[in-house]
Write a protein that holds these residues in place. Structure first.
Motif, PDB file in Angstrom:
ATOM      1  N   GLN A 349       9.715   3.315 -10.036  1.00  0.00           N
ATOM      2  CA  GLN A 349       8.949   2.993  -8.834  1.00  0.00           C
ATOM      3  C   GLN A 349       8.186   1.687  -8.987  1.00  0.00           C
ATOM      4  O   GLN A 349       7.673   1.367 -10.072  1.00  0.00           O
ATOM      5  CB  GLN A 349       7.957   4.116  -8.525  1.00  0.00           C
ATOM      6  CG  GLN A 349       8.615   5.452  -8.257  1.00  0.00           C
ATOM      7  CD  GLN A 349       9.500   5.406  -7.025  1.00  0.00           C
ATOM      8  OE1 GLN A 349       9.120   4.860  -5.996  1.00  0.00           O
ATOM      9  NE2 GLN A 349      10.689   5.981  -7.143  1.00  0.00           N
ATOM     10  N   PRO A 350       8.092   0.906  -7.902  1.00  0.00           N
ATOM     11  CA  PRO A 350       7.191  -0.245  -7.918  1.00  0.00           C
ATOM     12  C   PRO A 350       5.742   0.216  -7.872  1.00  0.00           C
ATOM     13  O   PRO A 350       5.454   1.404  -7.694  1.00  0.00           O
ATOM     14  CB  PRO A 350       7.580  -1.001  -6.639  1.00  0.00           C
ATOM     15  CG  PRO A 350       8.139   0.039  -5.734  1.00  0.00           C
ATOM     16  CD  PRO A 350       8.811   1.053  -6.617  1.00  0.00           C
ATOM     17  N   ALA A 351       4.842  -0.733  -8.012  1.00  0.00           N
ATOM     18  CA  ALA A 351       3.405  -0.397  -7.978  1.00  0.00           C
ATOM     19  C   ALA A 351       2.979  -0.289  -6.515  1.00  0.00           C
ATOM     20  O   ALA A 351       2.432  -1.224  -5.929  1.00  0.00           O
ATOM     21  CB  ALA A 351       2.601  -1.465  -8.707  1.00  0.00           C
ATOM     22  N   TRP A 352       3.214   0.901  -5.930  1.00  0.00           N
ATOM     23  CA  TRP A 352       2.961   1.089  -4.506  1.00  0.00           C
ATOM     24  C   TRP A 352       1.512   0.801  -4.129  1.00  0.00           C
ATOM     25  O   TRP A 352       1.226   0.288  -3.042  1.00  0.00           O
ATOM     26  CB  TRP A 352       3.331   2.511  -4.093  1.00  0.00           C
ATOM     27  CG  TRP A 352       4.800   2.788  -4.168  1.00  0.00           C
ATOM     28  CD1 TRP A 352       5.437   3.595  -5.057  1.00  0.00           C
ATOM     29  CD2 TRP A 352       5.820   2.246  -3.311  1.00  0.00           C
ATOM     30  NE1 TRP A 352       6.793   3.593  -4.827  1.00  0.00           N
ATOM     31  CE2 TRP A 352       7.062   2.783  -3.757  1.00  0.00           C
ATOM     32  CE3 TRP A 352       5.821   1.381  -2.236  1.00  0.00           C
ATOM     33  CZ2 TRP A 352       8.265   2.471  -3.158  1.00  0.00           C
ATOM     34  CZ3 TRP A 352       7.029   1.052  -1.625  1.00  0.00           C
ATOM     35  CH2 TRP A 352       8.229   1.596  -2.088  1.00  0.00           C
ATOM     36  N   ALA A 353       0.573   1.118  -5.029  1.00  0.00           N
ATOM     37  CA  ALA A 353      -0.839   0.897  -4.714  1.00  0.00           C
ATOM     38  C   ALA A 353      -1.148  -0.587  -4.501  1.00  0.00           C
ATOM     39  O   ALA A 353      -2.057  -0.941  -3.748  1.00  0.00           O
ATOM     40  CB  ALA A 353      -1.715   1.463  -5.832  1.00  0.00           C
ATOM     41  N   LEU A 354      -0.396  -1.461  -5.170  1.00  0.00           N
ATOM     42  CA  LEU A 354      -0.600  -2.896  -5.006  1.00  0.00           C
ATOM     43  C   LEU A 354       0.106  -3.430  -3.767  1.00  0.00           C
ATOM     44  O   LEU A 354      -0.227  -4.508  -3.271  1.00  0.00           O
ATOM     45  CB  LEU A 354      -0.075  -3.647  -6.236  1.00  0.00           C
ATOM     46  CG  LEU A 354      -0.752  -3.310  -7.569  1.00  0.00           C
ATOM     47  CD1 LEU A 354      -0.089  -4.091  -8.703  1.00  0.00           C
ATOM     48  CD2 LEU A 354      -2.238  -3.623  -7.515  1.00  0.00           C
ATOM     49  N   LEU A 355       1.082  -2.660  -3.258  1.00  0.00           N
ATOM     50  CA  LEU A 355       1.863  -3.106  -2.110  1.00  0.00           C
ATOM     51  C   LEU A 355       1.331  -2.555  -0.789  1.00  0.00           C
ATOM     52  O   LEU A 355       1.519  -3.173   0.252  1.00  0.00           O
ATOM     53  CB  LEU A 355       3.323  -2.684  -2.283  1.00  0.00           C
ATOM     54  CG  LEU A 355       4.020  -3.178  -3.568  1.00  0.00           C
ATOM     55  CD1 LEU A 355       5.450  -2.660  -3.615  1.00  0.00           C
ATOM     56  CD2 LEU A 355       4.010  -4.692  -3.637  1.00  0.00           C
ATOM     57  N   ALA A 356       0.707  -1.396  -0.851  1.00  0.00           N
ATOM     58  CA  ALA A 356       0.253  -0.732   0.381  1.00  0.00           C
ATOM     59  C   ALA A 356      -1.135  -1.211   0.764  1.00  0.00           C
ATOM     60  O   ALA A 356      -2.084  -0.427   0.879  1.00  0.00           O
ATOM     61  CB  ALA A 356       0.267   0.786   0.175  1.00  0.00           C
ATOM     62  N   VAL A 357      -1.293  -2.502   0.965  1.00  0.00           N
ATOM     63  CA  VAL A 357      -2.586  -3.080   1.311  1.00  0.00           C
ATOM     64  C   VAL A 357      -2.441  -3.917   2.570  1.00  0.00           C
ATOM     65  O   VAL A 357      -1.345  -4.353   2.935  1.00  0.00           O
ATOM     66  CB  VAL A 357      -3.129  -3.958   0.158  1.00  0.00           C
ATOM     67  CG1 VAL A 357      -3.418  -3.112  -1.072  1.00  0.00           C
ATOM     68  CG2 VAL A 357      -2.153  -5.076  -0.183  1.00  0.00           C
ATOM     69  N   GLU A 358      -3.559  -4.147   3.251  1.00  0.00           N
ATOM     70  CA  GLU A 358      -3.532  -4.985   4.447  1.00  0.00           C
ATOM     71  C   GLU A 358      -3.217  -6.428   4.069  1.00  0.00           C
ATOM     72  O   GLU A 358      -3.503  -6.888   2.963  1.00  0.00           O
ATOM     73  CB  GLU A 358      -4.875  -4.915   5.166  1.00  0.00           C
ATOM     74  CG  GLU A 358      -5.156  -3.568   5.815  1.00  0.00           C
ATOM     75  CD  GLU A 358      -6.419  -3.600   6.652  1.00  0.00           C
ATOM     76  OE1 GLU A 358      -6.925  -4.711   6.904  1.00  0.00           O
ATOM     77  OE2 GLU A 358      -6.893  -2.521   7.043  1.00  0.00           O
ATOM     78  N   GLY A 359      -2.615  -7.146   4.999  1.00  0.00           N
ATOM     79  CA  GLY A 359      -2.285  -8.544   4.757  1.00  0.00           C
ATOM     80  C   GLY A 359      -1.080  -8.744   3.874  1.00  0.00           C
ATOM     81  O   GLY A 359      -0.885  -9.831   3.326  1.00  0.00           O
ATOM     82  N   HIS A 360      -0.255  -7.713   3.737  1.00  0.00           N
ATOM     83  CA  HIS A 360       0.906  -7.768   2.844  1.00  0.00           C
ATOM     84  C   HIS A 360       2.117  -7.223   3.610  1.00  0.00           C
ATOM     85  O   HIS A 360       2.042  -6.153   4.212  1.00  0.00           O
ATOM     86  CB  HIS A 360       0.648  -6.907   1.609  1.00  0.00           C
ATOM     87  CG  HIS A 360       1.583  -7.181   0.478  1.00  0.00           C
ATOM     88  ND1 HIS A 360       1.200  -7.126  -0.840  1.00  0.00           N
ATOM     89  CD2 HIS A 360       2.901  -7.505   0.452  1.00  0.00           C
ATOM     90  CE1 HIS A 360       2.226  -7.402  -1.617  1.00  0.00           C
ATOM     91  NE2 HIS A 360       3.276  -7.628  -0.850  1.00  0.00           N
ATOM     92  N   THR A 361       3.211  -7.973   3.576  1.00  0.00           N
ATOM     93  CA  THR A 361       4.441  -7.528   4.227  1.00  0.00           C
ATOM     94  C   THR A 361       5.407  -6.991   3.181  1.00  0.00           C
ATOM     95  O   THR A 361       5.601  -7.609   2.135  1.00  0.00           O
ATOM     96  CB  THR A 361       5.121  -8.691   4.974  1.00  0.00           C
ATOM     97  OG1 THR A 361       4.195  -9.233   5.919  1.00  0.00           O
ATOM     98  CG2 THR A 361       6.376  -8.222   5.690  1.00  0.00           C
TER      99      THR A 361
END
Length: 449
Positions: A349-361
């Motif tokens: 798995q990727p680091a979902w916590a780093l990806l699931a943030v505002e300002g990120h596509t």
């Protein structure tokens, strides 16, 4: 043919330019680029002595009377003269020029239509590789050795043709001059021993599906290939750009279908290149973005075989553009990440916590069938259920279909894009920018009053 095209060596020779302004500057710069000793003169004070020793005179005063007067002086001095935009006063004419570091193409309409010559120049520039001069240098380097080693004229011509069209040429055009020299030396040794030289593999990105989005280099290679090993996602419209007699081999891998193993594809590439073929390994999108192109390069490198890589427009870029979605936007997204949807349930798995943030596509490849697991992981990582999402199926192709909604509804949206083997390739875009897909319809081109 009224005008005989000649390529004239101006290095160190005197060329007179009469006049000022853009037209005179252009002619002066062209003459200097050929190594000429350029002398700039003003029209009102020109005498025959000014033209003594000159090999050519260019006149560009934008004044008809002045042009004619300088023309008479140049003719009296016995020097060939060109007068800008006045064909009747020209001993020679200025063609439109394409210069590729010493490889020069001149296009002329005999003065009938400079605009047509300019249009033709643009088309020729688009067709000629930028590093063509490097290829000419490679041919010059080996010419004496080839002439000495291969005495039969027919074999010599065939070798020289392969040198400027074959594997060594492609490496030179790709910027690998050292590799090009190694391959040329190997081919020269093979010619001496009368062996079949190796071919070359080109790992080529086919783009997202629209054949007009192929790069120029990809289109050129499709016309040169002996064999094309293509992914299942490469559409017929792209394959139709191939050489008519090229062997087309599907080595695609699709979920739930019989397919080639990657090891078998690697082995087939190696086998064909060893047999002397020019092989295009054609991949949907970009070969180095979820395309396993790196593994195929590893196999070719391990076998000591030549290869090049031609990038393609990857699906995230093509699909987002065709759906009207800006992957980054000053007000909504300052970062974008490409993620594989394969293994969303149980794989690495990727680091979902780093990806699931505002300002990120997020641009999620191969994720329609794993939409439920993707939704759950993003929500668990802190993404808001209301985050906009878009699913682009068959992006850039005639059958493109776009669905938009919210992250909480991703599984429902994806269900209609993942039905059986008939479903087209889909890309999922997650982030505030995905909402732009619903606004992508263009206004009419003309206003009705």
């Amino acid at each position: 043919m009224r005008h005989l095209p000649l390529l004239f060596d101006l290095a160190g020779r005197k060329v007179a330019i009469v006049g000022e302004g853009a037209k005179a500057d252009l002619r002066a710069n062209l003459a200097r680029s050929a190594g000429a000793d350029v002398r700039r003169l003003k029209a009102g004070s020109v005498t025959a002595r000014d033209f003594q020793g000159a090999v050519a005179v260019f006149v560009a005063t934008d004044d008809e009377a002045a042009d004619a007067a300088v023309h008479r002086v140049a003719k009296a001095a016995g020097v060939p003269v060109n007068v800008a935009d006045r064909p009747a006063l020209c001993d020679f004419i200025m063609p439109a020029i394409v210069d590729r570091d010493g490889v020069v193409v001149a296009i002329s309409t005999g003065g009938a239509s400079p605009t047509l010559a300019t249009v033709l120049r643009g088309r020729i520039e688009a067709a000629l590789p930028e590093r063509l001069g490097v290829l000419a240098g490679l041919a010059a380097t080996f010419r004496a050795q080839v002439n000495a080693l291969i005495t039969d004229p027919a074999r010599r011509r065939a070798f020289l043709r392969r040198l400027v069209e074959g594997p060594a040429a492609r490496l030179a055009l790709a910027g690998d001059e050292a590799g090009a020299r190694r391959v040329a030396l190997g081919e020269l040794d093979a010619a001496r021993r009368r062996l079949t030289p190796y071919g070359i593999a080109h790992i080529v990105g086919a783009g997202p599906g629209d054949p007009d989005l192929l790069t120029l280099k990809a289109a050129q290679l499709l016309q040169e290939a002996d064999a094309i090993l293509h992914d299942d996602l490469v559409p017929p419209a792209v394959l139709a750009r191939a050489r008519r007699d090229a062997e087309i081999v599907s080595v695609g891998k699709r979920k739930g279908r019989p397919s080639w193993a990657q090891a078998d594809i690697d082995a087939e590439l190696v086998r064909r290149v060893r047999a002397g073929q020019t092989v295009v390994r054609l991949k949907a999108g970009d070969p180095f973005v979820f395309g396993r192109g790196g593994e195929e390069v590893d196999a070719l490198r391990a076998a000591g075989l030549p290869w090049t890589v031609v990038p393609g427009i990857t699906a995230a870029l093509g699909c987002a553009a065709s759906a009207g979605i800006p992957l980054t936007h000053r007000r909504h997204a300052s970062a974008v990440t490409f993620v594989s949807g394969h293994g969303a349930k149980d794989g690495k798995q990727p680091a979902w916590a780093l990806l699931a943030v505002e300002g990120h596509t997020l641009a999620i490849y191969m994720g329609a069938s794993e939409a439920s697991a993707l939704r759950d992981r993003l929500l668990a990582a802190g993404a808001a259920p209301s985050t906009p999402v878009a699913i682009v199926e068959n992006g850039t192709r005639p059958g493109q279909r776009v669905s938009t909604g919210r992250l909480g509804d991703l599984a429902r949206l994806a269900a209609s894009h993942a039905k059986g083997v008939a479903a087209g390739p889909s890309l999922i875009i997650v982030g505030d920018v995905a909402a732009y897909a619903a606004l992508s319809e263009n206004p009419p081109l003309a206003k009705v009053s």
